[in-house]
Design a protein around this motif. Structure first.
Motif, short mmCIF file in Angstrom:
data_model
loop_
_atom_site.label_atom_id
_atom_site.label_comp_id
_atom_site.label_asym_id
_atom_site.label_seq_id
_atom_site.Cartn_x
_atom_site.Cartn_y
_atom_site.Cartn_z
N ALA A 7 10.91 58.60 54.75
CA ALA A 7 10.73 57.16 54.86
C ALA A 7 11.57 56.46 53.80
O ALA A 7 11.91 57.04 52.76
CB ALA A 7 9.27 56.79 54.70
N LEU A 8 11.91 55.21 54.05
CA LEU A 8 12.69 54.44 53.09
C LEU A 8 11.78 53.49 52.31
O LEU A 8 10.94 52.79 52.90
CB LEU A 8 13.76 53.62 53.79
N ALA A 9 11.92 53.49 51.01
CA ALA A 9 11.29 52.53 50.13
C ALA A 9 12.42 51.79 49.44
O ALA A 9 13.11 52.36 48.59
CB ALA A 9 10.38 53.20 49.12
N GLU A 10 12.65 50.55 49.85
CA GLU A 10 13.86 49.83 49.48
C GLU A 10 15.06 50.68 49.91
O GLU A 10 15.17 51.06 51.08
CB GLU A 10 13.84 49.49 47.98
N HIS A 11 15.92 51.06 48.99
CA HIS A 11 17.12 51.82 49.33
C HIS A 11 16.94 53.31 49.10
O HIS A 11 17.89 54.08 49.25
CB HIS A 11 18.29 51.33 48.48
N VAL A 12 15.71 53.74 48.75
CA VAL A 12 15.46 55.11 48.30
C VAL A 12 14.72 55.88 49.39
O VAL A 12 13.79 55.36 50.01
CB VAL A 12 14.65 55.11 46.99
N THR A 13 15.13 57.12 49.60
CA THR A 13 14.46 57.99 50.56
C THR A 13 13.30 58.70 49.88
O THR A 13 13.48 59.36 48.85
CB THR A 13 15.42 59.03 51.14
N VAL A 14 12.11 58.57 50.46
CA VAL A 14 10.91 59.17 49.89
C VAL A 14 10.96 60.68 50.08
O VAL A 14 11.34 61.19 51.14
CB VAL A 14 9.65 58.59 50.57
N ALA A 42 9.11 56.73 42.63
CA ALA A 42 10.19 56.41 41.70
C ALA A 42 11.35 55.75 42.44
O ALA A 42 11.76 56.20 43.51
CB ALA A 42 10.68 57.67 41.00
N MET A 43 11.91 54.69 41.86
CA MET A 43 13.03 53.98 42.45
C MET A 43 14.37 54.35 41.82
O MET A 43 15.41 53.84 42.22
CB MET A 43 12.81 52.46 42.34
N ARG A 44 14.32 55.23 40.83
CA ARG A 44 15.55 55.71 40.19
C ARG A 44 15.28 57.07 39.60
O ARG A 44 14.13 57.50 39.48
CB ARG A 44 16.01 54.73 39.10
#
Length: 508
Positions: free
Chosen positions: A24-31, A42-44
């Motif tokens: 799944a995508l959370a903002e631009h990040v793949t979970v 975590a976003m980074r």
């Protein structure tokens, strides 16, 4: 709605609104993998030892490398080598605001002869020591509306006769801090506005001597306060009979009250959170904070407490302290707790509880940052020690443990005539003689345990209400409850067993 919640642009994590699956995508990040609702992603990429921010505040440090998209929790985040004692800018008074315009609202309260206003009208039976608890309960049980409805049939304006007993009162230093806390707590309850009359039942030989307590508390017997001992009265049976007779004498006067319009400035709320989860700091706690801001604007008082559960967020309160002295008094209590936990071979991060962690809270720092949101945004007017009488108006702080029954007992002793209790995991709690409102942080809890919850703040998480809108609803519910509307916990009969004075020191 997005399947996640970002609380601040500078945060290193977002919060899952519902369960997230790998890919799944959370903002631009793949979970990466499953992330339960209320938990963090975590976003980074975060290196070992780096701080992690939520609410744009440090909630802990990476205990190992964390990849973007990874679940952030106890397996990779802790409070660091300093145990949460990293430098914080207390900036005393930096965020103090000018007084807000005074607003007016009323509720239907019970005005006492001395001018105080009650939200309930009970007769209380207090025990000086655990040894007299059984007799105290027997006196109250005689007037139970469930088992003996005839006893109060002629007194419809009396909410009930309640026994508030405890497990201490002896085996303790008669001059020590533990005794001082117990005496202060009992005095606060004996003089509480929600009691029309109080009996105090002792054994006779206990450390907590009733006559000494009366003297230390500047109290004396009268029509509304009667005291006696089992040993002087002649045993349990005679003690119970005497107590029943004294309550019967009090009932006509207690019943001779009527509710009348009273200014909202007479409401004092004790703020509690228990069984917290990852949504607590997003929904119920800030919504309660919005209600607190409204109460303060109407001249009322709100008491924030649970010192171990503001640890790591105390700097957000010192910035609101009206004087440096008020702010430094709060920090002095923090230092006391650091010392207290250390000498008992514990640490401040033994909180959150297992249930808190299952709900998404990882460290005490994270929990505290959400917990202080209950206090709204107005100035911090005063700091009190446990069970001290609260005289200031507005937003104040009382030093208590984080354990809810102990904390709320101190707040009620200080004068709280209503409790607001947020919960994400689910709570079953009440607090005689002060009614207790329970605020659910998420809709799943509301649906599962609606019979115990008074309002669903999960609508904020669901995008159906704003924090401000929910705060207004809570404030209106507070007025209705203070006017006599029964809470869910009152309907279930909660309140007598939740009287738990703070016990410190050696048990001798």
């Amino acid at each position: 709605m997005t399947p996640f919640i970002r609380l601040h642009p500078a945060d290193d994590v977002v919060i899952a609104r519902s369960q997230l699956v790998g890919g799944a995508l959370a903002e631009h990040v793949t979970v990466k993998g499953l992330v339960p609702p209320g938990h963090k992603v975590a976003m980074r990429d975060i290196a070992t030892g780096e701080p992690v921010r939520r609410y744009n505040q440090i909630i802990g440090f990476a205990s190992r490398p964390i990849a973007a998209g990874e679940h952030v929790h106890t397996h990779n985040l802790d409070i660091g080598a300093e145990g949460g004692a990293f430098a914080r800018d207390y900036a005393f008074g930096a965020d103090v605001k000018p007084p807000v315009p005074r607003r007016q609202a009323t509720f239907m309260g019970i005005r006492r002869p001395d001018g105080r206003v009650a939200t309930r009208n009970y007769i209380g039976i207090l025990s000086s020591v655990n040894c007299s608890a059984t007799a105290a309960r027997a006196i109250a049980d005689h007037f139970s509306r469930q088992t003996n409805p005839a006893a109060l049939a002629d007194f419809p304006n009396v909410d009930g006769v309640v026994a508030l007993t405890h497990g201490t009162g002896c085996g303790m230093d008669t001059e020590g801090l533990g005794m001082q806390l117990l005496e202060r707590t009992l005095a606060g309850y004996a003089t509480h506005a929600n009691f029309a009359g109080v009996l105090v039942v002792g054994l006779g030989c206990e450390a907590n001597q009733i006559n000494a307590w009366l003297a230390h508390s500047s109290l004396r017997e009268g029509d509304s306060l009667r005291v006696f001992n089992i040993q002087d009265t002649g045993g349990t049976r005679r003690t119970v009979e005497k107590g029943i007779a004294l309550v019967r004498e009090m009932l006509p006067r207690a019943n001779a009250v009527k509710r009348e319009p009273c200014d909202a400035s007479h409401i004092t709320i004790g703020l509690q959170c228990g069984g917290s989860d990852g949504y607590s700091g997003i929904s119920a706690n800030p919504a309660l904070g919005a209600a607190v801001d409204l109460l303060v604007a109407h001249g009322g008082t709100a008491i924030l407490s649970e010192t171990p559960e503001i640890y790591g967020a105390e700097h957000l309160l010192t910035r609101r302290a009206v004087t440096r002295e008020v702010g430094e008094k709060l920090i002095a209590r923090i230092r006391w707790w650091e010392h207290y936990t250390k000498i008992n071979e514990g640490e401040m991060n033994n909180n959150p509880s297992p249930g808190n962690k299952a709900g998404g809270l990882t460290t005490i720092l994270e929990k505290s940052l959400g917990a202080v949101a209950k206090g709204g945004t107005t100035n911090l007017e005063a700091v009190y020690e446990y069970a001290e009488a609260v005289a200031a108006k507005g937003f104040v702080y009382m030093d208590t443990p984080g354990y809810d029954p102990v904390s709320a007992t101190g707040q009620v002793a200080g004068g709280a005539n209503l409790i607001c209790f947020t919960t994400g995991r689910g709570s079953a709690y009440g607090c005689a003689p002060a009614p207790s409102l329970k605020l659910a942080t998420n809709t799943a809890l509301w649906q599962r345990q609606e019979e115990d919850m008074d309002i669903n703040c999960g609508e904020i998480v669901d995008g159906q209400a704003s924090v401000a809108e929910m705060g207004e609803r809570i404030f209106r519910l507070v007025l209705a409850t203070a006017s006599g509307e029964a809470t869910k916990s009152e309907r279930h009969g909660y309140g007598q067993n939740e009287f738990v004075p703070w016990q410190v020191g050696a048990v001798m």
